[in-house]
Write a protein that holds these residues in place. Structure first.
Motif, PDB file in Angstrom:
ATOM      1  N   ASP A   3      -3.447   9.457  10.366  1.00 50.85           N
ATOM      2  CA  ASP A   3      -4.472   8.435  10.293  1.00 50.85           C
ATOM      3  C   ASP A   3      -5.805   9.149  10.179  1.00 50.85           C
ATOM      4  O   ASP A   3      -6.140   9.971  11.024  1.00 50.85           O
ATOM      5  CB  ASP A   3      -4.454   7.554  11.552  1.00 50.85           C
ATOM      6  N   ASP A   7     -12.818   5.430   7.222  1.00 52.80           N
ATOM      7  CA  ASP A   7     -12.290   4.244   6.566  1.00 52.80           C
ATOM      8  C   ASP A   7     -12.839   4.219   5.144  1.00 52.80           C
ATOM      9  O   ASP A   7     -13.881   3.625   4.870  1.00 52.80           O
ATOM     10  CB  ASP A   7     -12.706   2.984   7.335  1.00 52.80           C
ATOM     11  N   GLU A  10     -13.372   0.763   3.486  1.00 50.51           N
ATOM     12  CA  GLU A  10     -14.595   0.090   3.906  1.00 50.51           C
ATOM     13  C   GLU A  10     -15.809   0.711   3.214  1.00 50.51           C
ATOM     14  O   GLU A  10     -16.715  -0.005   2.774  1.00 50.51           O
ATOM     15  CB  GLU A  10     -14.744   0.186   5.426  1.00 50.51           C
ATOM     16  N   SER A  85      -5.336  -1.944   0.309  1.00 56.05           N
ATOM     17  CA  SER A  85      -5.898  -1.056   1.328  1.00 56.05           C
ATOM     18  C   SER A  85      -4.876   0.002   1.732  1.00 56.05           C
ATOM     19  O   SER A  85      -3.665  -0.222   1.670  1.00 56.05           O
ATOM     20  CB  SER A  85      -6.310  -1.866   2.562  1.00 56.05           C
TER      21      SER A  85
END
Length: 206
Positions: A3, A7, A10, A85
């Motif tokens: 992860d 982001d 975004e 996404s």
């Protein structure tokens, strides 16, 4: 898989960079004849030792390239494979690293202030072109285009004409603040499909 703390979806959706800086998005298109993606410095490499494509392969096709421009510099470049996404991120690893190389060395070295996305077949064929016309084109364009893409059309590679010859087969862009080593990440959807490749040119907390 990992992860990633950034982001990217975004950032590209909102036009917001690090520390909330306002950004603009520049877009163009890229044809990948084989789907074997290469990200590299198109001007600083040795053409007797071509960069390996990533092990993450996509279907051949035409894909959008987005550039995140912050304070007049390219903060990140994204090759969009799907308009979905990314649920997870992983290193985009060149095949030679997976064949026994050092995975910690993932990322490509920039020595000429530029990066690019292209296809393995395209880069190999450009390297075989006699003379350096395409390199001079990139160098001249990049010298004044500090906040956008410059492209090599298919006609430069195989002499094709018309709409087919106008297709971009290499998209280059200035690499953030200049030379360095920059990693490329692969974003995957919740279903495990490749959503995008992102090359990050600026520190996350700069």
């Amino acid at each position: 898989m990992q992860d990633d703390p950034v982001d990217y979806d975004e950032r590209f959706a909102s036009g917001t960079g690090v520390n909330g800086a306002e950004c603009v998005i520049e877009r163009t298109w890229l044809l990948l004849p084989t789907g074997r993606v290469v990200a590299t410095d198109p001007l600083g490499g040795r053409y007797d030792d071509l960069p390996a494509p990533f092990v993450q392969v996509v279907p051949p096709g035409r894909y959008r390239v987005d550039l995140l421009v912050m304070d007049g510099l390219i903060a990140a470049a994204r090759l969009c494979v799907r308009d979905e996404s990314a649920a997870s991120w992983e290193e985009a690893l060149p095949a030679n690293l997976c064949d026994g190389g050092d995975a910690a060395a993932a990322g490509y070295d920039v020595n000429a202030g530029a990066g690019c996305f292209t296809d393995e077949e395209t880069f190999r064929r450009l390297a075989e072109v006699s003379g350096s016309g395409w390199q001079l084109t990139l160098l001249e364009d990049l010298a004044w285009m500090r906040d956008g893409p410059t492209v090599i059309p298919r006609s430069e590679v195989d002499g094709s004409s018309g709409d087919e010859g106008d297709e971009n087969v290499l998209v280059a862009f200035p690499s953030g603040e200049g030379d360095g080593t920059y990693r490329t990440l692969v974003g995957r959807t919740r279903g495990g499909e490749i959503a995008c490749f992102v090359t990050d040119f600026l520190p996350h907390d700069a």
